[in-house]
Design a protein around this motif. Structure first.
Motif, mmCIF file in Angstrom:
data_model
loop_
_atom_site.group_PDB
_atom_site.id
_atom_site.type_symbol
_atom_site.label_atom_id
_atom_site.label_comp_id
_atom_site.label_asym_id
_atom_site.label_seq_id
_atom_site.Cartn_x
_atom_site.Cartn_y
_atom_site.Cartn_z
ATOM 1 N N TRP A 304 0.889 -1.214 0.077
ATOM 2 C CA TRP A 304 -0.018 0.214 -0.231
ATOM 3 C C TRP A 304 0.809 1.233 -0.159
ATOM 4 O O TRP A 304 2.119 1.342 0.432
ATOM 5 N N GLU A 305 0.309 2.455 -0.455
ATOM 6 C CA GLU A 305 1.061 3.598 -0.303
ATOM 7 C C GLU A 305 1.306 3.942 1.177
ATOM 8 O O GLU A 305 2.356 4.646 1.242
ATOM 9 N N SER A 306 0.536 3.854 1.715
ATOM 10 C CA SER A 306 0.572 4.000 3.314
ATOM 11 C C SER A 306 2.018 3.402 3.797
ATOM 12 O O SER A 306 2.554 4.172 4.347
ATOM 13 N N GLN A 307 2.176 2.076 3.481
ATOM 14 C CA GLN A 307 3.434 1.728 4.059
ATOM 15 C C GLN A 307 4.585 2.174 3.259
ATOM 16 O O GLN A 307 5.513 2.262 3.886
ATOM 17 N N GLN A 308 4.450 2.355 2.045
ATOM 18 C CA GLN A 308 5.531 2.838 1.429
ATOM 19 C C GLN A 308 5.929 4.166 1.901
ATOM 20 O O GLN A 308 7.133 4.376 2.159
ATOM 21 N N PHE A 309 5.060 4.892 2.310
ATOM 22 C CA PHE A 309 5.328 6.223 2.735
ATOM 23 C C PHE A 309 5.906 6.340 4.033
ATOM 24 O O PHE A 309 7.200 6.677 4.543
ATOM 25 N N LEU A 310 5.338 5.257 5.025
ATOM 26 C CA LEU A 310 5.988 5.158 6.454
ATOM 27 C C LEU A 310 7.042 4.451 6.645
ATOM 28 O O LEU A 310 8.172 4.897 7.239
ATOM 29 N N LEU A 311 7.567 3.596 5.549
ATOM 30 C CA LEU A 311 8.818 2.771 5.620
ATOM 31 C C LEU A 311 10.093 3.738 5.499
ATOM 32 O O LEU A 311 11.157 3.918 6.143
ATOM 33 N N GLU A 313 9.592 7.247 5.946
ATOM 34 C CA GLU A 313 9.238 8.435 6.903
ATOM 35 C C GLU A 313 9.950 7.940 8.213
ATOM 36 O O GLU A 313 10.518 8.640 9.000
ATOM 37 N N VAL A 314 9.550 6.559 8.728
ATOM 38 C CA VAL A 314 9.809 6.051 10.313
ATOM 39 C C VAL A 314 11.205 5.378 10.177
ATOM 40 O O VAL A 314 11.902 5.924 11.158
ATOM 41 N N TYR A 315 11.564 4.682 9.124
ATOM 42 C CA TYR A 315 12.759 3.843 9.426
ATOM 43 C C TYR A 315 13.679 4.270 8.323
ATOM 44 O O TYR A 315 15.014 3.699 8.250
ATOM 45 N N ARG A 316 13.530 5.080 7.400
ATOM 46 C CA ARG A 316 14.515 5.492 6.351
ATOM 47 C C ARG A 316 14.964 4.418 5.674
ATOM 48 O O ARG A 316 15.928 3.949 5.276
ATOM 49 N N ILE A 317 13.974 3.187 5.333
ATOM 50 C CA ILE A 317 14.344 2.129 4.310
ATOM 51 C C ILE A 317 13.884 2.384 3.127
ATOM 52 O O ILE A 317 12.973 2.883 2.830
ATOM 53 N N THR A 318 14.672 2.090 2.072
ATOM 54 C CA THR A 318 14.537 2.093 0.729
ATOM 55 C C THR A 318 13.334 1.158 0.517
ATOM 56 O O THR A 318 13.281 -0.072 0.583
ATOM 57 N N THR A 319 12.482 2.010 -0.331
ATOM 58 C CA THR A 319 11.243 1.146 -0.836
ATOM 59 C C THR A 319 11.017 1.202 -2.162
ATOM 60 O O THR A 319 11.379 1.962 -3.021
ATOM 61 N N SER A 320 10.215 0.194 -2.804
ATOM 62 C CA SER A 320 9.744 0.039 -3.973
ATOM 63 C C SER A 320 8.454 0.686 -4.228
ATOM 64 O O SER A 320 7.640 0.908 -3.053
ATOM 65 N N PRO A 321 7.902 0.994 -5.249
ATOM 66 C CA PRO A 321 6.326 1.321 -5.577
ATOM 67 C C PRO A 321 5.693 -0.187 -5.145
ATOM 68 O O PRO A 321 6.133 -1.099 -4.920
ATOM 69 N N PRO A 322 4.454 0.083 -4.984
ATOM 70 C CA PRO A 322 3.592 -0.814 -4.614
ATOM 71 C C PRO A 322 3.662 -2.308 -5.297
ATOM 72 O O PRO A 322 3.956 -2.288 -6.572
ATOM 73 N N ILE A 323 3.481 -3.558 -4.835
ATOM 74 C CA ILE A 323 3.856 -4.922 -5.332
ATOM 75 C C ILE A 323 2.856 -4.991 -6.561
ATOM 76 O O ILE A 323 1.561 -4.760 -6.337
ATOM 77 N N ASP A 324 3.091 -5.743 -7.736
ATOM 78 C CA ASP A 324 2.523 -6.034 -8.830
ATOM 79 C C ASP A 324 2.307 -7.574 -8.559
ATOM 80 O O ASP A 324 3.569 -8.338 -8.835
ATOM 81 N N PHE A 325 0.990 -8.038 -8.239
ATOM 82 C CA PHE A 325 1.095 -9.328 -7.623
ATOM 83 C C PHE A 325 0.885 -10.644 -8.655
ATOM 84 O O PHE A 325 1.151 -11.659 -8.626
ATOM 85 N N ASP A 326 0.478 -9.884 -9.886
ATOM 86 C CA ASP A 326 0.336 -10.475 -11.221
ATOM 87 C C ASP A 326 1.796 -10.793 -11.578
ATOM 88 O O ASP A 326 2.217 -11.820 -11.806
ATOM 89 N N HIS A 327 2.322 -9.580 -12.225
ATOM 90 C CA HIS A 327 3.665 -9.866 -12.780
ATOM 91 C C HIS A 327 4.647 -9.307 -11.608
ATOM 92 O O HIS A 327 5.307 -8.468 -11.809
ATOM 93 N N PHE A 328 5.130 -10.062 -10.785
ATOM 94 C CA PHE A 328 5.952 -9.834 -9.906
ATOM 95 C C PHE A 328 7.534 -9.435 -10.186
ATOM 96 O O PHE A 328 8.055 -10.403 -11.093
ATOM 97 N N ALA A 329 7.902 -8.465 -10.130
ATOM 98 C CA ALA A 329 9.263 -8.307 -10.169
ATOM 99 C C ALA A 329 10.075 -7.456 -9.268
ATOM 100 O O ALA A 329 9.424 -6.737 -8.525
ATOM 101 N N ILE A 330 11.245 -7.683 -8.995
ATOM 102 C CA ILE A 330 12.134 -6.904 -8.012
ATOM 103 C C ILE A 330 12.835 -5.901 -8.552
ATOM 104 O O ILE A 330 13.739 -5.968 -9.378
ATOM 105 N N PRO A 331 12.421 -4.611 -8.171
ATOM 106 C CA PRO A 331 12.935 -3.324 -8.896
ATOM 107 C C PRO A 331 14.306 -2.950 -8.236
ATOM 108 O O PRO A 331 14.560 -1.796 -8.447
ATOM 109 N N PHE A 332 15.197 -3.764 -7.465
ATOM 110 C CA PHE A 332 16.215 -3.437 -7.035
ATOM 111 C C PHE A 332 17.463 -3.971 -7.592
ATOM 112 O O PHE A 332 17.167 -5.229 -8.197
ATOM 113 N N ASP A 333 18.473 -3.476 -7.646
ATOM 114 C CA ASP A 333 19.759 -4.437 -8.248
ATOM 115 C C ASP A 333 20.191 -5.221 -7.434
ATOM 116 O O ASP A 333 20.084 -5.185 -6.235
ATOM 117 N N GLY A 334 20.879 -6.247 -7.732
ATOM 118 C CA GLY A 334 22.134 -7.209 -7.196
ATOM 119 C C GLY A 334 21.355 -8.386 -6.591
ATOM 120 O O GLY A 334 20.064 -8.364 -6.728
#
Ligand SMILES: [Zn+2]
Length: 503
Positions: A304-311, A313-334
């Protein structure tokens, strides 16, 4: 069961004597009617009245005869089945029966329709985004048994459209998972996610009030509010005296609920400086825990957008856009040492692709950690309704053994698996070579029967409006339920659901 069988002749006699009395009364009425007709053609009204009564009595008698014959036939079938299957198939006399009696006859059929979800236009009007699976989505085995046509929408008033309730859930004969053999994809699935609250109808379809788990898109006002509340952090002590409206209390609650995973992962893997990704992170509790304790380098994929924002804001964790459950892909390198997934296997549209995507991004010897995966025991052995549990976002269900097999088929060797206090599963697996999997005939048979019984119980306990929707299969379900022992007639001849044995 044996008690029921022994009492059959007595019940049959009881019926016959009552039936005899009813027939005698009826024949008296017919005689009187014949007299009336003979003596006067003018007493039309009295004749009509009498004729009406006779018709009613006949209809009632016919219904009674039908019900009793059906009941006795079903009980005898059940007894015969029990004899064939030996003692295991028969109940031992101290079964728990439902307090509500079940109607044996089907309701008058109604045209099945649903109100549109939120008045929104449903996507995919031509029905192109349905996937029909010819093989298990987890292990690719081609043999399965369909055990339920319906998802939870069959119980609800609203649905995206009239085709949305049918999923044809099937049990795979090799890995044992239950999967929707007909399932939505693309926009059709995204629409379900966007209308999460209505289509899952948790809490009666009311809006989620927990700001940390809010599934709706955020406005600028929402963002400002979250930013202000999050500024007080996670560990807000009671002695400071802040009102619960001034900070995000769910953040600490999430931390308490999930800290066991930080502990288990730490104990089993010692993930010092590990590169860790969490798929469907809630509030980031586990990732922050691993970063603090082990110096892990952490990444998050929220739903959800709310979680994306809070991750962020609260923990300074690098986040992706909300997950695509149908065509799942990992948008980070490595590559990663560890990938955590919260409640994902049950929702993935393409399970094998999902697992393959993760496996491809794990380092050799890397680990997958699944948590918050529901165990189907909640409706196979527990009191939940299978229809109510399988909401339209639940595309897979499994027990511990089936999950372990499905993972093995996809190149993950289970290292550790347990139930949490709330009966959900968590599991640690290591990248390995995929292995062929199978179930014994006995296990497969038991699993299919458990699912058929859970389906029968769930159908028989529906309310009257759903009963009308299910009128076409009602009598089949009643007969199957009695034959399999999912329902029994009590001593007064009323049909009741048998609670599953908890072994
Ligand atoms: Zn399978």
């Amino acid at each position: 069961m044996w008690r029921t069988l022994v009492s059959l002749p007595r019940r049959a006699l009881g019926f016959l004597s009552r039936g005899e009395a009813a027939l005698a009364a009826l024949s008296k009425q017919v005689t009187r009617l014949a007299d009336l007709l003979q003596h006067s053609v003018k007493r039309d009204e009295a004749t009509r009245d009498e004729l009406h009564k006779v018709r009613q009595a006949l209809a009632e008698l016919r219904r009674e005869v039908h019900d009793r014959l059906l009941q006795n036939t079903m009980t005898v079938t059940r007894a015969a089945r029990a004899l064939e299957g030996g003692a295991a198939a028969s109940s031992n006399g101290d079964v728990r029966l439902s307090s509500r009696p079940i109607m044996v006859d089907a309701a008058d059929p109604v045209a099945v329709s649903w109100e549109p979800v939120f008045g929104a236009d449903a996507p995919d009007p031509e029905g192109r985004e349905w996937l029909t699976l010819a093989a298990c989505p987890a292990c690719a085995h081609r043999h399965f048994t369909v055990v339920s046509a319906w998802n939870k929408l069959i119980l609800l008033e609203k649905a995206p459209d009239a085709t949305s309730a049918r999923y044809d859930y099937a049990v795979c004969h090799a890995c044992g998972i239950l999967f929707a053999s007909r399932r939505p994809s693309g926009e059709r699935y995204r629409f379900l996610m966007q209308h999460f609250e209505e289509v899952t109808a948790k809490r009666g379809g009311e809006a989620v009030t927990n700001l940390v788990l809010n599934p709706r898109p955020l406005s600028d006002v929402d963002r400002d509010q979250l930013r202000r509340l999050a500024a007080n952090g996670v560990f807000v002590s009671d002695h400071i005296g802040l009102s619960r409206r001034e900070y995000l209390a769910p953040l600490l609650r999430d931390r308490f609920e999930n800290s066991l995973h930080t502990d288990v992962i730490g104990a089993l893997l010692s993930p010092r400086n590990a590169r860790v990704l969490e798929v469907r992170s809630r509030a980031g509790s586990i990732l922050d825990g691993l970063r603090s304790a082990w110096g892990a380098d952490v990444y998050a994929m929220p739903i959800w957008e709310s979680q994306q924002f809070l991750l962020g804001e609260v923990y300074r964790i690098t986040t992706s856009p909300p997950i695509d459950f149908d065509h799942f892909a990992i948008p980070f390198d490595g590559a990663f040492d560890l990938v955590l997934c919260n409640h994902m296997i049950t929702h993935a549209v393409r399970v094998s692709d999902f697992l393959a995507t993760i496996r491809a991004r794990l380092k050799p010897g890397g680990h997958l950690y699944l948590h918050n995966e529901p165990d189907d025991a909640e409706f196979l052995k527990g009191s939940q309704s299978m229809l109510a549990t399988l909401n339209p976002l639940h595309l897979q269900a499994f027990d511990q053994a089936s999950l372990v097999r499905a993972l093995a088929a996809n190149g993950f060797e289970t290292v550790f698996v347990k139930h949490q206090k709330n009966e959900t599963l968590f599991l640690l697996a290591r990248v390995a070579d995929p292995v062929p999997i199978t179930m014994s005939d006995k296990e497969r048979q038991a699993r299919v029967v458990a699912y058929q019984q859970a389906y029968d119980r769930a159908v028989l306990r529906v309310d009257d409006s759903t009963r009308a929707r299910l009128s076409r299969e009602w009598v089949d379900v009643v007969q199957h339920a009695v034959a399999s022992g999912a329902a029994e007639f009590d001593e007064r001849g009323q049909l009741r659901i048998v609670a599953p044995s908890a072994d």
